[in-house]
Enzyme design. Structure first.
Site, short mmCIF file in Angstrom:
data_model
loop_
_atom_site.label_atom_id
_atom_site.label_comp_id
_atom_site.label_asym_id
_atom_site.label_seq_id
_atom_site.Cartn_x
_atom_site.Cartn_y
_atom_site.Cartn_z
N HIS A 68 -1.48 -9.10 -2.77
CA HIS A 68 -1.19 -8.24 -3.92
C HIS A 68 0.32 -8.15 -4.13
O HIS A 68 1.09 -8.31 -3.18
CB HIS A 68 -1.70 -6.81 -3.67
CG HIS A 68 -3.18 -6.65 -3.81
ND1 HIS A 68 -3.97 -6.09 -2.83
CD2 HIS A 68 -4.02 -6.93 -4.84
CE1 HIS A 68 -5.23 -6.04 -3.24
NE2 HIS A 68 -5.29 -6.55 -4.45
N CYS A 104 -2.29 1.01 -0.46
CA CYS A 104 -3.70 0.76 -0.80
C CYS A 104 -4.59 1.97 -0.57
O CYS A 104 -5.63 2.11 -1.20
CB CYS A 104 -4.28 -0.36 0.06
SG CYS A 104 -3.15 -1.63 0.52
C1 CIR Z 1 -9.15 -6.39 0.29
O1 CIR Z 1 -8.97 -7.56 0.67
O2 CIR Z 1 -9.47 -6.12 -0.86
C2 CIR Z 1 -9.01 -5.28 1.30
N1 CIR Z 1 -9.47 -5.71 2.57
C3 CIR Z 1 -7.57 -4.83 1.37
C4 CIR Z 1 -7.08 -4.24 0.09
C5 CIR Z 1 -5.64 -3.91 0.13
N2 CIR Z 1 -5.25 -3.22 -1.07
C6 CIR Z 1 -4.05 -3.22 -1.60
O3 CIR Z 1 -3.16 -3.95 -1.13
N3 CIR Z 1 -3.85 -2.47 -2.66
#
Ligand code: CIR
Length: 255
Positions: free
Chosen positions: A163, A250
């Site tokens: 991201h 996140c």
């Molecule tokens: C994913 O791969 O979607 C989750 N395991 C981690 C999400 C991380 N979110 C973020 O960086 N906003």
């Protein structure tokens, strides 16, 4: 300044969340403790924290940042690019409606996809990473919504990271934590770069909350660089979330 934060407790199935990290499975009990400490750190920044119950159906549902972008004028409900995460959005809509009126809610519609981790807010301007999760169609829909509400946005192509905010964090006052592929990107040359040291890349994901900065535990050079700018730093351990590619930003929606 932020008044509100929304978080969601991790479910037991978070140990099977999407990951590229190769760090083993999270310890769920420790993840719960770390989540409680994260909430305490947010409260110390003077925000009201809404804590949602865990949802076993969605392993990655504690990463609420990806389900919405909450701006000072409107809320954007996203359409996550990861198929296993699309259903997380439905549970967030009624929660967001407690804070925003009907005419202040916009939606990313298929074939557009967008995850909030790809959005970095700098005042009323938003940088949107084009990633494996957020496509151009999704970014265009978001930019149209921003312009409708008198704000603006621009796209940033991503090459190696998950991201946008995996590698960049805006901590206000023109200060930008920056790492890897973004260092040479002219889009960010107008900011004061706080370059994240080699080996501390995960430390690039910090959050500014009302003058304080939450920094992940275990990234001492990053912590020192932020403290040297005069910020009060709150260190929060996110080791179990790192194992499933998650970081400080996140885990919450801040607005
Ligand atoms: C994913 O791969 O979607 C989750 N395991 C981690 C999400 C991380 N979110 C973020 O960086 N906003």
């Amino acid at each position: 300044m932020f008044t509100n934060v929304i978080v969601k407790k991790p479910c037991h199935s978070m140990i099977d969340g999407i990951t590229t990290a190769n760090l083993g499975k999270p310890n769920y009990e420790l993840a719960l403790k770390q989540h409680a400490a994260y909430i305490q750190a947010l409260k110390a920044c003077g925000v009201n924290v809404t804590v949602l119950e865990a949802d076993e159906a969605y392993p990655d549902s504690c990463f609420v940042e990806d389900t919405a972008v909450l701006t000072r004028k409107f809320a954007l409900i996203t359409n996550p690019g990861a198929p296993s995460r699309k259903g997380e959005v439905a549970a967030m809509v009624p929660v967001i409606k407690q804070f925003y009126g009907e005419d202040q809610i916009e939606y990313i519609k298929a074939p557009g996809t967008l995850e909030g981790g790809d959005v970095m807010m700098v005042g009323d301007h938003f940088y949107i990473g084009i990633s494996a999760r957020t496509n151009k169609e999704g970014a265009q829909q978001f930019i149209a919504a921003l312009e409708k509400h008198g704000m603006s946005g621009e796209m940033v192509p991503l090459y190696t990271i998950l991201h946008l905010k995996t590698g960049l964090s805006y901590i206000e006052n023109k200060n930008l934590l920056i790492s890897g592929e973004f260092l040479e990107n002219p889009t960010f040359s107008k900011f004061n770069h706080i370059e994240v040291a080699e080996g501390e890349e995960y430390g690039a994901n910090c959050i500014w909350v009302n003058g304080k900065v939450l920094v992940p535990a275990g990234y001492p050079q990053t912590q020192k660089a932020i403290e040297a700018l005069g910020y009060e730093v709150l260190v929060v351990d996110t080791s179990e979330y790192r194992k499933v590619d998650g970081g400080l930003s996140c885990l919450s929606l801040r607005f």
